[in-house]
Design an enzyme around this catalytic site. Structure first.
Site, PDB file in Angstrom:
ATOM      1  N   ASP A   1       0.807  -1.222   0.000  1.00  0.00           N
ATOM      2  CA  ASP A   1       0.000   0.000   0.000  1.00  0.00           C
ATOM      3  C   ASP A   1       0.838   1.268   0.000  1.00  0.00           C
ATOM      4  O   ASP A   1       0.402   2.309   0.471  1.00  0.00           O
ATOM      5  CB  ASP A   1      -0.910  -0.024   1.233  1.00  0.00           C
ATOM      6  CG  ASP A   1      -0.139  -0.345   2.502  1.00  0.00           C
ATOM      7  OD1 ASP A   1       1.085  -0.156   2.504  1.00  0.00           O
ATOM      8  OD2 ASP A   1      -0.753  -0.789   3.488  1.00  0.00           O
TER       9      ASP A   1
ATOM     10  N   GLU B   1      -0.610  -8.924  -1.392  1.00  0.00           N
ATOM     11  CA  GLU B   1      -1.070  -8.409  -0.086  1.00  0.00           C
ATOM     12  C   GLU B   1      -2.313  -7.528  -0.293  1.00  0.00           C
ATOM     13  O   GLU B   1      -2.362  -6.359   0.103  1.00  0.00           O
ATOM     14  CB  GLU B   1       0.030  -7.638   0.652  1.00  0.00           C
ATOM     15  CG  GLU B   1      -0.225  -7.488   2.140  1.00  0.00           C
ATOM     16  CD  GLU B   1       0.895  -6.763   2.876  1.00  0.00           C
ATOM     17  OE1 GLU B   1       0.885  -5.529   2.925  1.00  0.00           O
ATOM     18  OE2 GLU B   1       1.779  -7.451   3.417  1.00  0.00           O
TER      19      GLU B   1
ATOM     20  N   GLU C   1      -1.818   5.082   3.409  1.00  0.00           N
ATOM     21  CA  GLU C   1      -1.862   3.700   2.918  1.00  0.00           C
ATOM     22  C   GLU C   1      -3.279   3.150   2.749  1.00  0.00           C
ATOM     23  O   GLU C   1      -3.530   2.343   1.852  1.00  0.00           O
ATOM     24  CB  GLU C   1      -1.059   2.776   3.845  1.00  0.00           C
ATOM     25  CG  GLU C   1       0.453   2.988   3.790  1.00  0.00           C
ATOM     26  CD  GLU C   1       0.950   4.126   4.674  1.00  0.00           C
ATOM     27  OE1 GLU C   1       0.117   4.772   5.361  1.00  0.00           O
ATOM     28  OE2 GLU C   1       2.158   4.395   4.695  1.00  0.00           O
TER      29      GLU C   1
ATOM     30  N   HIS D   1       7.649   4.300  12.806  1.00  0.00           N
ATOM     31  CA  HIS D   1       7.937   5.150  11.644  1.00  0.00           C
ATOM     32  C   HIS D   1       6.719   5.785  10.966  1.00  0.00           C
ATOM     33  O   HIS D   1       6.853   6.586  10.053  1.00  0.00           O
ATOM     34  CB  HIS D   1       8.690   4.350  10.581  1.00  0.00           C
ATOM     35  CG  HIS D   1       7.834   3.332   9.873  1.00  0.00           C
ATOM     36  ND1 HIS D   1       7.037   3.669   8.803  1.00  0.00           N
ATOM     37  CD2 HIS D   1       7.630   2.025  10.078  1.00  0.00           C
ATOM     38  CE1 HIS D   1       6.394   2.593   8.378  1.00  0.00           C
ATOM     39  NE2 HIS D   1       6.732   1.579   9.146  1.00  0.00           N
TER      40      HIS D   1
ATOM     41  N   ARG E   1       3.644   7.720   9.219  1.00  0.00           N
ATOM     42  CA  ARG E   1       3.372   9.135   8.945  1.00  0.00           C
ATOM     43  C   ARG E   1       2.283   9.702   9.852  1.00  0.00           C
ATOM     44  O   ARG E   1       2.368  10.843  10.284  1.00  0.00           O
ATOM     45  CB  ARG E   1       2.919   9.310   7.488  1.00  0.00           C
ATOM     46  CG  ARG E   1       4.053   9.560   6.550  1.00  0.00           C
ATOM     47  CD  ARG E   1       3.610   9.615   5.110  1.00  0.00           C
ATOM     48  NE  ARG E   1       4.797   9.583   4.267  1.00  0.00           N
ATOM     49  CZ  ARG E   1       5.377  10.642   3.748  1.00  0.00           C
ATOM     50  NH1 ARG E   1       4.879  11.831   3.923  1.00  0.00           N
ATOM     51  NH2 ARG E   1       6.478  10.530   3.021  1.00  0.00           N
TER      52      ARG E   1
ATOM     53  N   HIS F   1      14.315   4.305  11.864  1.00  0.00           N
ATOM     54  CA  HIS F   1      13.983   4.549  10.447  1.00  0.00           C
ATOM     55  C   HIS F   1      14.678   5.831   9.986  1.00  0.00           C
ATOM     56  O   HIS F   1      14.837   6.774  10.775  1.00  0.00           O
ATOM     57  CB  HIS F   1      12.461   4.702  10.352  1.00  0.00           C
ATOM     58  CG  HIS F   1      11.897   4.613   8.974  1.00  0.00           C
ATOM     59  ND1 HIS F   1      12.009   5.638   8.066  1.00  0.00           N
ATOM     60  CD2 HIS F   1      11.206   3.634   8.341  1.00  0.00           C
ATOM     61  CE1 HIS F   1      11.403   5.294   6.935  1.00  0.00           C
ATOM     62  NE2 HIS F   1      10.907   4.067   7.074  1.00  0.00           N
TER      63      HIS F   1
END
Ligand code: UD1
Ligand code: UDP
Length: 374
Positions: free
Chosen positions: A100, A122, A136, A210, A212, A243
């Site tokens: 995604d 997926e 995503e 990590h 967003r 990350h």
């Protein structure tokens, strides 16, 4: 005259896509009936290079798109033009995208513009909350609109797509290819990656953060909770491979950098990270992939998010959703650090994400697709 073999392009751009596409590429390359084209957007630079090197993946088209602290606008606009160049040059008969990410979504959309069939590895994960995870959730819904083949890790993922009216003949329940890669790595003898970290009489808590949607305050709350846990448990060594996103690096260093029993490390080689996971007493993460991997390794996970598109491990009892409130994270971590029975209960549940044979199932379905196509 022999007819031309179908050319299947596989694209990835970020670390988890590459990890989950490795077994698919290998399974495709093992089939003499198909040709394979490996395409990288380079959405990630160093974190992707680590994986490609580790698994000796040769890239046919490198778009090299990453910019420091890239915006979704710039990355997306550059990606779509770069996909056009690849498709004009090699004209693949199918594009396989994974997950995604921006790479996966723009790959699927570009393939649609080129009338190239799309296979989604997926497929069918949903929170049904537009902004969680961001971007995503919308990426994967839009990929579904473009996909001709949907490879669902679980039956639940298939049911999500059936509810949305996706034709059943496009749906294949395969397991998650990340488990194929994990079983390959976990079966190898690999040294402990931090030889100077003395774990004698200590418990190791492994962290990855990590996302967003956690940037800013939620991430600061998560890091404050981790700091509090480390300070309260001197017998715990916290290891956090940070990350490379600058929105993660800065608060991680500011809030966690000076705590003696917190080790901030560079993103780890995949085999090193799998070794760390298998040694961990407990994992705190917001990663999708780690939520899937940890149950196979029997390590309990606290998920630092309010929602998950991976309810199977929560239902199996091996993953707990704890959100991003400092006091909730500290309370749940304390529970598992103070009560070994509770921790073992979580670690003992089974893995709902596959048997390590997802990639060959995907390739069989791709072959059947071409055989059925007139
Ligand atoms: C991306 C995906 C996310 C996935 C995550 C896996 C999108 C929108 N997000 O998020 O779904 O879970 O990857 O890690 O596709 N950076 C480097 N070197 C690297 C990698 C990243 O310096 O090797 C830094 C760069 O400054 C880059 C920034 O991280 O601009 C953000 O990268 P980006 O791919 O946009 O977002 P992620 O947060 O990594
Ligand atoms: N991983 C890794 N090195 C690390 C941290 C994670 O190789 O230092 C692996 C991990 O085992 C999993 C994947 O990276 O397979 C998860 O990637 P990430 O957390 O970046 O993305 P997400 O899974 O959230 O999309």
């Amino acid at each position: 005259m022999e007819s031309k073999k179908p050319l299947v392009a596989v694209v990835f751009g970020t670390r988890p896509e590459a990890i989950k596409m490795v077994p698919v590429i290998r399974a495709l390359q093992a089939r003499p009936e198909l040709s394979t084209l490996v395409v990288s957007t380079g959405q990630h630079k160093q974190m992707l290079a680590q994986i490609l090197e580790r698994f000796r993946i040769r890239v046919d088209h490198e778009m090299d798109l990453m910019e420091p602290d890239q915006s979704l606008y710039r990355l997306s606009s550059k990606a779509i033009a770069a996909f056009e160049q690849v498709f004009l040059k090699d004209r693949p008969d199918m594009l396989l995208v994974q997950g995604d990410t921006t790479t996966a979504f723009l790959g699927a959309l570009s393939a649609f513009y080129g009338k190239i069939p799309v296979g989604h590895v997926e497929a069918g994960l949903r929170t049904n909350d537009k902004y969680f995870p961001f971007p995503e959730e919308i990426n994967r819904r839009l990929i579904t609109c473009c996909a001709d083949l949907n490879f669902c890790p679980t039956l639940g993922n298939k049911e999500n797509l059936l509810r949305e009216g996706v034709p059943e003949k496009t749906l294949h329940v395969t397991g998650n290819t990340g488990i194929d890669t994990l079983l390959l790595a976990a079966g190898m003898d690999h040294p402990f990656p931090l030889p100077d970290l003395d774990l004698k009489g200590k418990r190791m808590v492994l962290i990855t953060v990590h996302r967003r949607e956690s940037f800013g305050e939620p991430m600061e709350r998560i890091f404050s909770a981790i700091r509090e846990i480390a300070l309260a448990y001197p017998d715990v060594e916290v290891v956090y491979p940070v990350h490379l996103n600058p929105n993660v690096q800065k608060p991680a260093r500011e809030i966690l950098g000076t705590v003696p029993n917190i080790r901030l490390a560079a993103p780890m080689d995949y085999f090193d990270f799998v070794r760390m996971m298998s040694k961990a007493h407990l994992i705190l993460t917001d990663s999708g992939g780690v939520q899937e991997e940890a149950p196979t390794l029997g390590v309990p996970v606290l998920v630092l998010r309010n929602e998950t598109e991976r309810p199977e491990a929560v239902e199996a009892g091996t993953v707990r959703l704890v959100g991003t409130r400092r006091e909730d994270i500290v309370r749940e971590a304390r529970l598992l650090l103070d009560d070994e029975g509770e921790r073992r209960k979580l670690g003992n549940a089974s893995n709902p994400y596959g048997d390590g044979k997802a990639a060959p199932r995907i390739v069989e379905a791709v072959l059947r697709y071409f055989q059925a196509d007139p």
